[in-house]
Design a protein around this motif. Sequence first.
Motif, PDB file in Angstrom:
ATOM      1  N   UNK A 125     -57.239  46.349  -4.325  1.00  0.00           N
ATOM      2  CA  UNK A 125     -56.164  47.318  -4.564  1.00  0.00           C
ATOM      3  C   UNK A 125     -55.348  47.484  -3.291  1.00  0.00           C
ATOM      4  N   UNK A 126     -54.038  47.595  -3.451  1.00  0.00           N
ATOM      5  CA  UNK A 126     -53.144  47.745  -2.298  1.00  0.00           C
ATOM      6  C   UNK A 126     -52.682  49.192  -2.216  1.00  0.00           C
ATOM      7  N   UNK A 127     -52.889  49.802  -1.053  1.00  0.00           N
ATOM      8  CA  UNK A 127     -52.499  51.197  -0.826  1.00  0.00           C
ATOM      9  C   UNK A 127     -51.026  51.393  -1.173  1.00  0.00           C
ATOM     10  N   UNK A 128     -50.762  52.517  -1.819  1.00  0.00           N
ATOM     11  CA  UNK A 128     -49.395  52.834  -2.208  1.00  0.00           C
ATOM     12  C   UNK A 128     -49.087  52.454  -3.642  1.00  0.00           C
ATOM     13  N   UNK A 129     -50.016  51.746  -4.300  1.00  0.00           N
ATOM     14  CA  UNK A 129     -49.824  51.413  -5.715  1.00  0.00           C
ATOM     15  C   UNK A 129     -50.804  52.234  -6.543  1.00  0.00           C
ATOM     16  N   UNK A 130     -50.553  52.277  -7.833  1.00  0.00           N
ATOM     17  CA  UNK A 130     -51.379  53.039  -8.757  1.00  0.00           C
ATOM     18  C   UNK A 130     -52.814  52.516  -8.771  1.00  0.00           C
ATOM     19  N   UNK A 131     -53.748  53.382  -9.116  1.00  0.00           N
ATOM     20  CA  UNK A 131     -55.135  52.964  -9.300  1.00  0.00           C
ATOM     21  C   UNK A 131     -55.404  52.574 -10.751  1.00  0.00           C
TER      22      UNK A 131
END
Length: 161
Positions: A125-131
Amino acid sequence: MSAAAQPRRTRNSRLVRALVAAGTGAAVLALPLIGATGASAATGSSTPSTTLAGYPNNLDGWIRESLAIMAEKKIPGTYNGIHRNIIRESSGNPSAINLWDSNAAKGIPSKGLLQVIDPTFNAYHVAGTSFNIYDPVANITAACNYAAARYGSIDNVFGAY
């Protein structure tokens, strides 16, 4: 009825049929334009036309938004590489889920545009995107992050990964 017993069509009747068909086609094309002159923009659309970041809320916009995030995070990949893999994996359907392969048999089906399983999505997962794994931008960006770590770039992926 045999071909010999059928009435002969004259050249004029073929011309008339062609003109009628052309006129009907023109009318079909013109109807939306005529109706649009008095119509106002729809309000309360169920799907926004742009993402929160201002990109079109469609496959092109999701890829472009992901590429912007990837550039910030130095994750390699190109529009063409992402698009090619999305079309192969989900045909562009962000709600796609694979319920038949070996991952699904283990209870962790592949999901979203790039068919990512939950453990991979969570790990990359990339920080700043939805989970939310079904969020198109989050799915693309996490999958590209994984592909970068495993293959150097999503551009190097030409099959199931």
